[in-house]
Enzyme design. Structure first.
Site: not given
Ligand code: FCB
Length: 453
Positions: A165, A356
């Site tokens: 990110e 994620e």
């Molecule tokens: C993302 C991050 C991760 C976590 C999630 C909820 O932005 O990569 O580390 O904090 O959000």
């Protein structure tokens, strides 16, 4: 009853990151990170906490591997803490690297594929003292760090991620100031974003030579933007949001340039002095476009915007509270489908992983000793339905990782937000499977799930 099934070789996983779970800040020579420093600054973390203990994973990693085994995952995504393997950012600390060496061997023994993120935000403080990511010299330091790590672990790791990110690193860290190092300087944020992209491109080459059999990718957090009304101005604001958020990273990596409309917007705001910012050096885009094997997508929510002053996108809430997670993020599964489809259609991106996806809900153990996090089950199920829709429409989606294995240190929110499939009692460090953990375990075993029509 309909059956949602995924291909046999679809990779089911869970994700974590070093700073959020490891703890053991001062053990075996680990150096200070920018997040250690940031958390020690009063007012920066919602509950005044820090990650010095977190989930104590540094000591409990064997137990945590048992959780992975119990879930039956095919893969585990975690990150390496740069300050553990290079305490001052430059000099190797073999004891730190050994931790990951052992972890990887143990994962391979139980047939769980490591997906290793090289940078998930914990920069050595010593490098921040030299200007951090705003200093282009950091590109060389990052490449040296990547060389050390992939040189040592590249014989066994088959999946590498350069950055997690970059939007958050650059803009939350240097424009909004909500993340370490906590700066509020839009121009600096743009420089940081660029240096991150260059460091990504350079790192890909190094990883290829150290780990020739590996697949290499980057992880972007992508947020589809919608206009709050059909007004032309609001539509424009949504396009601008998309440009400064999603396309700011997608375009350089997959098209070799920054999006012109977003550059023009930054220029109007006074964040950039010209349309050809001087932090871009000749040859940068050749590096940034170094071919990748996959794109990692972190998807949580969408954004709805209206136009503020000078078309500045302003987020608005359009649905009732119940449709938001504890993060204040709207539950909007269809956005995942739309984003995946767009990556294929507009950018021609092949292999994609959802690196994620998950939800913060505060459900705690009930009187029956169970954790009834049915909202999380619903969240995951509804996103998987959209992921499957994308697969059916020809998106080459290869796997899915739940954020997160465990409740953990949620950055500026401290321990107030719980994303885990496992509940963590931060006093006893006991882990307890939530109902969503049982559900996910079943999905993995069956490679899918049934839904009511
Ligand atoms: C993302 C991050 C991760 C976590 C999630 C909820 O932005 O990569 O580390 O904090 O959000």
């Amino acid at each position: 009853m309909a059956l949602i099934t995924f291909p046999e070789d679809f990779i089911w996983g869970v994700a974590t990151s070093s700073h959020q779970i490891e703890g053991a800040w001062e053990e075996n020579g680990r150096g200070e990170s920018i997040w250690d420093r940031f958390s020690s600054t009063p007012g920066k973390i919602e509950d005044g906490s820090d990650a010095s203990r977190a989930c104590d994973h540094y000591h409990r990693w064997r137990e945590d591997i048992e959780l992975l085994k119990w879930l039956g995952v095919d893969a585990y995504r975690f990150s390496i803490a740069w300050p553990r393997v290079m305490p001052n950012g430059k000099t190797a600390n073999p004891a730190g690297l050994d931790f990951y060496d052992r972890l990887i061997d143990a994962l391979l023994r139980i047939d769980v594929q490591p997906f290793v993120t090289l940078y998930h935000w914990d920069l050595p403080q010593a490098l921040q003292d030299e200007g951090g990511w705003a200093n282009r010299k950091l590109v060389d330091d990052f490449v040296a760090y990547v060389d050390l790590v992939t040189g040592k672990l590249g014989d066994r790791v088959r999946n590498w991620i350069t950055h997690n990110e970059p939007w958050c690193i650059a803009f939350l860290g240097h424009e909004v100031g909500q993340h370490a190092p906590g700066h509020q300087d839009p121009r600096e944020a743009l420089v940081v974003a660029h240096n991150l992209l260059v460091s990504h491109g350079e790192a890909v080459g190094i990883i290829r030579s150290n780990s020739p059999k590996a697949s290499i990718g980057i992880v972007l957090n992508l947020v589809p933007a919608f206009a709050a009304s059909p007004d032309e101005q609001d539509e424009r604001a949504a396009t601008i949001f998309d440009g400064i958020f999603n396309r700011w990273f997608l375009d350089p990596i997959f098209r070799g340039s920054y999006p012109q409309d977003a550059i023009a917007f930054r220029n109007r705001r006074g964040d950039l002095e010209t349309d050809e910012p001087n932090f871009i050096k000749g040859g940068d885009f050749e590096k940034i476009t170094t071919p990748l094997d996959f794109l990692g997508v972190n998807y949580y929510s969408r954004i709805v915007v209206r136009a503020g002053k000078d078309d500045e996108p302003v987020a608005v809430k359009v649905v009732p509270d119940k449709d938001f997670t504890d993060m204040g993020w709207e539950v909007y599964p269809e956005g995942l489908y739309l984003m995946l489809k767009r990556l294929k259609d507009e950018y021609g991106i092949g292999c994609i992983y959802i690196t994620e996806n998950g939800a913060a809900y505060s459900d705690r153990p009930g009187e029956d000793g169970k954790i009834h996090d049915e909202r999380r089950v619903r969240y995951l199920r509804d996103h998987l339905i959209q992921a499957k829709r994308a697969v059916d429409d020809g998106v080459d989606l290869k796997g899915y990782f739940v954020w997160s294995l465990l409740d953990n240190f949620e950055w500026a929110h401290g321990y107030t937000k719980r994303f885990g499939l496992f509940w963590v009692d931060y006093i006893t460090q006991k882990r307890l499977p939530k109902n969503s953990a049982f559900w996910y375990r079943d999905v993995i075993a069956k490679r899918g799930f049934k839904i009511e029509d």
